[in-house]
Design a protein around this motif. Structure first.
Motif, PDB file in Angstrom:
ATOM      1  N   GLY A   1       0.821  -1.208   0.000  1.00  0.00           N
ATOM      2  CA  GLY A   1       0.000   0.000   0.000  1.00  0.00           C
ATOM      3  C   GLY A   1       0.846   1.245   0.000  1.00  0.00           C
ATOM      4  O   GLY A   1       1.413   1.636   1.024  1.00  0.00           O
ATOM      5  N   GLU A   2       0.971   1.869  -1.161  1.00  0.00           N
ATOM      6  CA  GLU A   2       1.790   3.062  -1.302  1.00  0.00           C
ATOM      7  C   GLU A   2       0.972   4.303  -0.945  1.00  0.00           C
ATOM      8  O   GLU A   2      -0.215   4.351  -1.223  1.00  0.00           O
ATOM      9  N   PRO A   3       1.622   5.322  -0.356  1.00  0.00           N
ATOM     10  CA  PRO A   3       0.886   6.576  -0.127  1.00  0.00           C
ATOM     11  C   PRO A   3       0.492   7.183  -1.480  1.00  0.00           C
ATOM     12  O   PRO A   3       1.233   7.024  -2.455  1.00  0.00           O
ATOM     13  N   VAL A   4      -0.640   7.888  -1.515  1.00  0.00           N
ATOM     14  CA  VAL A   4      -0.997   8.539  -2.778  1.00  0.00           C
ATOM     15  C   VAL A   4      -0.303   9.889  -2.886  1.00  0.00           C
ATOM     16  O   VAL A   4       0.012  10.361  -3.962  1.00  0.00           O
ATOM     17  N   ASN A   5      -0.079  10.541  -1.736  1.00  0.00           N
ATOM     18  CA  ASN A   5       0.753  11.740  -1.719  1.00  0.00           C
ATOM     19  C   ASN A   5       1.354  11.827  -0.317  1.00  0.00           C
ATOM     20  O   ASN A   5       1.244  10.887   0.457  1.00  0.00           O
ATOM     21  N   LEU A   6       2.024  12.928  -0.003  1.00  0.00           N
ATOM     22  CA  LEU A   6       2.718  12.982   1.285  1.00  0.00           C
ATOM     23  C   LEU A   6       1.974  13.828   2.315  1.00  0.00           C
ATOM     24  O   LEU A   6       2.512  14.143   3.361  1.00  0.00           O
ATOM     25  N   ASP A   7       0.741  14.178   2.020  1.00  0.00           N
ATOM     26  CA  ASP A   7       0.061  15.140   2.875  1.00  0.00           C
ATOM     27  C   ASP A   7      -1.037  14.498   3.714  1.00  0.00           C
ATOM     28  O   ASP A   7      -2.170  14.359   3.271  1.00  0.00           O
TER      29      ASP A   7
END
Lengths: 315, 517, 284
Positions: free
Chosen positions: B59-65
């Motif tokens: 499960g990769e982050p979709v962005n860093l926020d």
């Protein structure tokens, strides 16, 4: 012929535009509000409205469509509201990966198919030929992901000859690229090779029954010799057609292999974007895939027109 | 070499003797491996004095926020590594100082005065000061934060800067939960000049910065040389993202990654257990596998029907079948690392006869229900065995799968359009979030616990634990939901990797102690 | 998942009837398994018996049991039903939409041909897997969306085969004669075109069926096909991935089942192609 080419181009354009409309409308039907998914649990109505405005999903559909569709040909796919990044460079990266994978697989498949298919045709009554035919039938019957899983189990986990998965760009580290690309290419090529073997076989068999080949053989040339001198060129036209059609199918078909081998290609990008309800990315990736298919079809049509004017009759 | 793994001893003791000896063997193996380091170095990762480590995650982050985007993957990668808070939660679930050296709590338990660490800087070079604390806390309360978690900061009345290194936080009412929350992602400290593009750049005070993000593949973290604290164990830590668990362990076996964290397929462990090239750690997490029942809709609006479900399910069998025996059966919605934890297995023992009786009483024999199952490995695994056990007491559950997160969030979570579901509730100390809100998807009528919960939060620490225990007991007595088991945090790693945080107590995956023997 | 334009594979020589026989036998095996599953399976394929999990082959469980203690043999039998259902519906959709489209295009020419062939072109640009991913996103993963997606993906194949067959039939003398005697287009289609292209269409059915079986397996593998607990070969294969190191037979059985079905339909298609007049198998 110029008119013919223009007609091909016009057809391409019409099909393309129709496809953009289809894709766009279809994507709007996806249940699950992107704003809701971005916010996750406990989103309040105010937060939802704020996020929808930020995403632009509260604008009229027609505005959203033209905003997107007009950007496409310029290579501007917009900014994803999920990743907050320009989609275009990301897609470009993924397209490269997918194309490298699929083209390599197709080359290997042809390297398998041409000699074996020819052999199966020339020696179609001998045990060798029957064996090749049988093997190709079996190869077609194996799902490519099963081939992929088995390759990983044997060559990566078992023998440790190759990494189990992952991707390295060829420009970055070519050796690593080769070791990582070997198994997925093999998985795709083994099944694809079996399919193409069957096409090569029947194309060659057809050529062998043609009059000019019989004449050549009557003049004392051996079966193989006659084929090499006169037949292969003719057999290659249908095989090339099939190859290009298969190439288009393979780019999306490779998604399963991309999943098994954790390759960051277009297919996995599409699946991830669907999961994240990243609508803009989904419709852009779908359109890139569709455009690739349409371009390949266009090229095939044009080549046909250029190479063989008689085709006009049938097409 | 010092063993840095900290097991949750409670969890270890509760496991069956077979499991215990297994874990002990792993420990022993990990220790004895120091001696045969060279022999084990056949994989690429085995060479001595390595200054990098690669961790496999799903499960990769979709962005860093994480201030505007939900999902556990973002704080997992960033908290403790890039961002830090005033306090942090240690492996046992205790609050420890981090950016705050120390703090004092006023007599009325409403004013916290933090003394900040000197010399801490953000990765953009800006010093960390009391102004940043004020900025960060007030930012959570502002519109900038678009996250449900921001409500955790609602209790803050004002933040007053006393000096560069001293800051005072005044709460509206006393709250035990608030300081703990400051150790989670809402407590992350930001620099006012570093929040412009949070989705793509992360600027914090932590030991790592984001060096590169190859989307679809990995995030590379590089150690900062100007970090205020002790330098992390490795120079470069790479988080590699995979679509499924099989791919992660394949990558471990072929030497591509060094650690598989939070492994999602316990069936795969058999090939690692007993192999001294690898270590298998079973830590605890704050995630509960909750079999949820819609308390506001028939048939589960009847407490007897819910109680029947509690008795109908053999939770240990669920763990054994669905998750290969990994996981802790606790009987209530509280993980062992929470201060108000207690073993509640005795409240509803497995008793199919009792279940049938309760159903009969409720006039709900031969019940047909729909079981909405999110598309996650744990949910599918759990649902099949749950359906089978429900069938034995006369509840015919039809599985309907809902894509997770999109469809599940929409249908079950938001629209409450479900009868029964199962989900992994991962947020830390989330028992009140789940049950103290009748509008939550569980729909539990909180009138019985509302006041008690507020009282507990305002009490002193001992009173907090006791008060919350009462609250939890009430929830369990009411059979508000069936907590099947506490999700294990399974880690498989190269035997030479040290300092892996085995317990997952907050969202963070703290990489700072990871190193090599 | 790849498409196989059947029209390109041509055979100029009669193959031994073995192809047809073996193909028919394998298909029959799959059909039998599906039919049997309606009246009898050794166990309920959805019922878990945790105590009996992960057993090898035995008299009680011919193909052993899976991680939930479900009988694999029962799952394979039941899975045949899903496989055939998906194939039948998908091929049915493609046949009913694609064939008339192709005939229409072949008979009318001009604008009608242009429009229907453009429609086929658009469909051709959306391979079954792509349609299935989109459908899965919109309607959720289910057997129905998988069937629809594969069906839609197979339409262009039928349209092209029907059109090229029709074009050839239209230039034959008896059609010209029929036209001269001002028979209605519908009558010509029914009396002359359909019977003459039927063979090719049947071949296309068989080949498309094989493709549909593979497509369904790939979709289930990706989690876009038949949802649990209903057994489907593709998902059984996907679930067995975790056990490849420990219980490889869990992958072998569904893999074998898929291979048997695909091989059967492909061989049947090849055999039928040889049986029908090869002259009609014109290419694109």
């Amino acid at each position: 012929m110029a008119i013919r080419l223009l007609v091909n181009l016009a057809r391409f354009a019409v099909t393309y535009v129709a496809a953009t409309v289809l894709v766009f409308l279809f994507m709007r039907a996806i249940p699950g509000d992107p704003a809701q998914i971005a916010l996750g649990v406990n989103a309040t109505p105010e937060l939802l409205a704020q996020t929808r405005a930020e995403f632009g999903t509260d604008r009229p559909l027609i505005v959203q469509y033209f905003d997107w569709a007009l950007g496409l040909p310029m290579g501007d796919f917009g900014t994803s509201y999920v990743t907050r990044q320009d989609i275009s460079p990301l897609v470009l990266d993924r397209v490269q990966v997918s194309l490298i994978l699929v083209v390599l697989a197709m080359i290997v498949a042809l390297l398998i198919a041409v000699p074996f298919g020819t052999l199966a045709a020339v020696k179609h009554r001998s045990p060798g030929g029957i064996l090749v035919s049988g093997a190709s039938q079996l190869g077609v019957a194996v799902p490519n992901f099963l081939a992929g899983i088995l390759l990983v189990v044997v060559f990566a986990v078992g023998l440790g000859w190759f990494p189990a998965n992952g991707w390295t760009a060829p420009a970055e580290d070519f050796g690593d690229f080769l070791s990582r690309v070997a198994l997925p290419v093999l998985a795709l090529a083994s099944v694809q090779g079996a399919i193409l073997t069957r096409y090569v076989r029947s194309a060659v068999m057809e050529v062998m029954s043609e009059d000019y080949l019989r004449t050549a053989r009557a003049k004392g040339l051996g079966k193989m010799e006659a084929l090499l001198k006169h037949g292969l060129r003719n057999a290659s036209i249908p095989v090339l057609t099939v190859t290009s059609v298969q190439l288009a199918a393979l780019i999306i078909g490779a998604v399963v292999i991309e999943r098994v081998f954790v390759i960051p290609g277009l297919g996995s990008m599409l699946l991830d974007a669907v999961g994240n309800r990243d609508l803009l990315t989904v419709q852009s990736v779908v359109m890139v895939l569709v455009a690739i298919t349409l371009i390949i079809n266009l090229v095939v049509d044009v080549l046909y027109t250029v190479l063989d004017p008689r085709i006009r009759k049938a097409s | 070499m010092e063993m840095k793994f900290r097991f949750d001893e409670g969890a270890l003791m509760r496991r069956s003797s077979k499991k215990f000896s297994l874990a002990a063997a792993v420990l022993a193996g990990a220790l004895s491996l120091t001696a045969c380091n060279a022999g084990a170095g056949s994989t690429a990762s085995g060479e001595a004095a390595k200054d990098s480590v690669t961790v496999a995650l799903t499960g990769e982050p979709v962005n860093l926020d994480f201030t505007t985007t939900a999902g556990a993957a973002i704080p997992q990668a960033l908290m403790s590594n890039v961002y830090e808070g005033l306090v942090e939660i240690d492996q046992e679930g205790n609050i420890q100082p981090l950016l705050a050296e120390s703090w004092e709590l006023s007599e009325d338990r409403k004013t916290y005065t933090f003394k900040l660490r000197e010399g801490a800087t953000f990765s953009n070079g800006e010093p960390f000061t009391a102004e940043d604390v004020k900025f960060s806390i007030e930012r959570v309360q502002s519109d900038e934060w678009v996250s449900s978690l921001k409500s955790k900061m609602d209790v803050v009345d004002s933040v007053n800067v006393l000096s560069d290194t001293e800051v005072e936080v005044v709460l509206k009412q006393p709250s035990n939960a608030w300081l703990f929350d400051m150790g989670t992602l809402v407590g992350a400290m930001f620099d006012p000049s570093g929040v412009e593009d949070l989705a793509n750049t992360a600027i914090g005070t932590g030991p790592y910065t984001i060096e590169a993000w190859n989307r679809g593949q990995s995030i590379e973290l590089a150690a900062r040389d100007d970090y205020w604290g002790e330098a992390p164990g490795v120079e470069t830590a790479t988080l590699r993202y995979f679509a499924d668990a099989v791919a992660t362990t394949n990558a471990l076996q072929s030497g591509d990654v060094d650690v598989v964290y939070n492994m999602q397929a316990p069936e795969l462990l058999s090939s690692f257990e007993g192999d001294d090239k690898y270590q298998v750690l079973e830590g605890t997490s704050n995630g509960e596998i909750v079999l949820s029942m819609n308390n506001q809709e028939a048939p589960f609006d009847d407490v007897r029907v819910r109680q029947a479900v509690m008795h109908a399910i053999d939770r240990q069998a669920v763990v054994d079948t669905a998750w290969n025996g990994y996981g802790t059966v606790v009987g209530g919605p509280v993980p062992p690392t929470d201060p108000y934890y207690e073993d509640l297995n005795d409240v509803y023992p497995y008793d199919p006869a009792k279940a049938r009786e309760l159903l009969k009483e409720a006039g709900a024999e031969n019940l047909d229900i729909t079981f909405t199952v999110p598309t996650r490995p744990y949910a599918t695994a759990v649902s099949e065995i749950v359906v089978s056990q429900l069938a034995e007491v006369g509840i015919n559950a039809k599985i309907e799968s809902a894509e997770f997160p999109a469809v599940w969030l929409d249908q079950v979570f938001t629209k409450h359009d479900y009868q029964m579901s199962v989900v992994l509730a991962v947020e830390s100390r989330d028992v009140l979030a789940m049950f103290n809100n009748p509008d939550y998807y569980l729909g539990y009528d909180n009138s019985k616990i509302k006041d008690a919960a507020a009282e507990a939060d305002a009490a002193d620490e001992a009173g907090y634990a006791e008060g919350m225990k009462d609250v939890v007991r009430t929830i369990v007595d009411d059979a508000a939901a069936n907590t099947l088991f506490i999700f294990p945090n399974i880690v498989v790693a190269d035997a030479n990797v040290t300092g892996i945080p085995a317990n997952s107590v907050t969202e963070a995956l703290d990489l700072t102690n990871i190193g090599w023997k | 998942m790849t498409t196989q334009p059947a029209a390109v594979v041509r055979s100029t020589r009669r193959r031994p009837p073995a192809t047809l026989l073996v193909g028919a036998a394998l298909v029959l095996l799959v059909v039998l398994a599906a039919l049997v599953s309606f009246i009898w399976t050794p166990y309920n394929p959805e019922q878990a018996f945790p105590a009996d999990r992960l057993q090898g082959s035995s008299a009680a469980h011919l193909m052993g049991t899976d991680r939930y203690g479900r009988d694999v043999f029962s799952g394979i039998l039941y899975g045949a039903r899903i496989t055939l259902l998906v194939g039948l519906v998908a091929v049915g959709i493609a046949l009913l939409v694609g064939t008339p489209l192709g005939i229409l295009a072949g008979m009318r020419g001009g604008a009608v041909e242009e429009v229907s062939m453009r429609a086929a072109d658009i469909l051709l640009a959306f391979p079954a897997l792509l349609v299935a991913i989109m459908f899965g996103a919109v309607f959720g993963a289910s057997t129905t969306t998988a069937m629809l997606a594969i069906g839609i993906g197979s339409i262009p194949g039928f349209a092209r085969v029907a059109r090229s067959g029709t074009l050839q039939v239209m230039s034959t003398e008896y059609v010209l004669a029929a036209k001269a005697s001002s028979q209605s287009a519908f009558r010509i289609a029914r009396r002359h075109v359909l019977p003459n292209i039927a063979g090719m269409v049947v071949v296309q059915c068989s080949v498309s069926f094989a493709i549909a079986v593979l497509a369904e397996a790939a979709l289930s593998f990706l989690g876009l096909g038949t949802p649990p607990p209903v057994p489907s070969w593709g998902r059984m294969l996907q679930e067995s991935q975790q056990f490849l190191g420990t219980y490889p037979m869990l992958a072998v059985w569904p893999g074998l089942a898929i291979a048997v079905a695909v091989l059967g339909f492909n061989l049947l298609g090849d055999g039928l192609r040889d049986k029908f007049d090869p002259k009609l198998n014109g290419g694109r």
